[in-house]
Design a protein around this motif. Sequence first.
Motif, short mmCIF file in Angstrom:
data_model
loop_
_atom_site.label_atom_id
_atom_site.label_comp_id
_atom_site.label_asym_id
_atom_site.label_seq_id
_atom_site.Cartn_x
_atom_site.Cartn_y
_atom_site.Cartn_z
N ASP A 294 0.88 -1.18 0.00
CA ASP A 294 0.00 0.00 0.00
C ASP A 294 0.91 1.22 0.00
O ASP A 294 1.51 1.57 1.02
N ILE B 171 2.29 -5.75 3.46
CA ILE B 171 1.55 -6.68 4.33
C ILE B 171 1.71 -8.06 3.72
O ILE B 171 1.36 -8.28 2.55
N ALA C 298 -3.19 -11.78 7.32
CA ALA C 298 -2.91 -10.37 7.59
C ALA C 298 -3.43 -9.49 6.45
O ALA C 298 -3.95 -8.39 6.69
N GLU D 268 -7.23 -9.21 6.81
CA GLU D 268 -7.58 -8.33 7.93
C GLU D 268 -7.27 -6.87 7.60
O GLU D 268 -8.02 -5.97 7.97
N TYR D 269 -6.17 -6.63 6.89
CA TYR D 269 -5.83 -5.26 6.50
C TYR D 269 -6.92 -4.67 5.59
O TYR D 269 -7.37 -3.55 5.79
N ASP E 54 -9.94 -3.84 7.57
CA ASP E 54 -9.72 -2.60 8.34
C ASP E 54 -9.85 -1.37 7.47
O ASP E 54 -10.34 -0.33 7.90
N ARG E 55 -9.33 -1.47 6.24
CA ARG E 55 -9.31 -0.29 5.36
C ARG E 55 -10.64 -0.06 4.67
O ARG E 55 -10.99 1.07 4.36
#
Length: 238
Positions: free
Chosen positions: A64, A77, A82, A85-86, A89-90
Motif C-alpha cells: 500500500d 503486508i 494479515a 484483515e488489513y 480494516d481499510r
Amino acid sequence: MSLTLFIGNKNYSSSSMRAGVLLRAFEIDVYERFIRFDSFAPGSAFKRQVAEFSPAGSVPFLVDDTVTDASGKPLVIWDTLAIIEYLADRFTDLPIWPKDAALRARARSLCAEMHCGFSALRNHCIMNIGVDLSRQGRILWRDQPALRRDIARIENACEEIMLWSKGPYLAGNFGAIDAFFAPVIMRLKYYDLPVSETLQRYIDIHCAHPAVAEWITSAIDTAEFIDFEEPYRLSTEI
Ligand SMILES: N[C@@H](CCC(=O)N[C@@H](CS)C(=O)NCC(=O)O)C(=O)O
C-alpha cells in the motif's frame, strides 16, 4: 489508495489465490504483479524479487504505497490472514467478514483452522488448477486415511456454518472465508475427491462466482509446468 498485490503462478499458488479472489470479489482497485515460481533456493530470482519488498520470502504480499512504515517505505503486508484483515480494516463498508459477531468469530476460527491445518490434503493434493488429477485423487482417497479425515472435517465445517448463515456462501455473502476456502475447493474439484451433497453444491456455486471463475480461467491461460509442483505428472507411481 494505490494497492499492488504480488502473486505467484496462478495454477499453483494457493495463497495467492486467496488474496487475489478476495480483492476481485469486492472489486477493490489493485495492480497485480506476478513473481514466477522457481526453485525457491536462497538467492533465486523468486527470492530476490520478493526480497525487494518483503522480508517474509513468500507470496502473496500487498503493498500500500499511500501508507509508510517506520523507515518511510511503502507499507508491505504479507501472509493471507494479515492481508485480509488489513483490507477489512481499510474498507470497513465492505462485508468482508459477517456483521454478526458470533458468526464472524466462527468464520475467523475456520479461516485460522484452514490457514494452518489440513496438512494431508495440502501435502497430497498440491493445487494445480485445470489439470485432471482424478486418477491420482482416487488412489489417494483409497490409500490415505488422513486425507479422508481432512475431507470429513471440511464437510462438517461447511455444513455447520452454512446451516447457521443460511448460505448461499459459507457465511452468507461471498467473503473472507470463501476466499480462504478457494484453494481447498480447487483441490477437491481437480482431484475429483468424493464429497457430500452439500459440499458439492457449495463447490459448484463457489466455482461459478465471477472472482473464482476469473481466477480459474486466468490460471489455465497462464499455466506453466514447474517440476517440483508436478509430482504426479512426472511420476508413474501414482
Ligand atoms: N502463510 C503464508 C504462506 C505463503 C506461502 O507459503 N506462499 C508460497 C506460495 S503459495 C511461497 O511463496 N513459497 C515460497 C517458498 O516456499 O520459499 C500465507 O498464507 O500467505
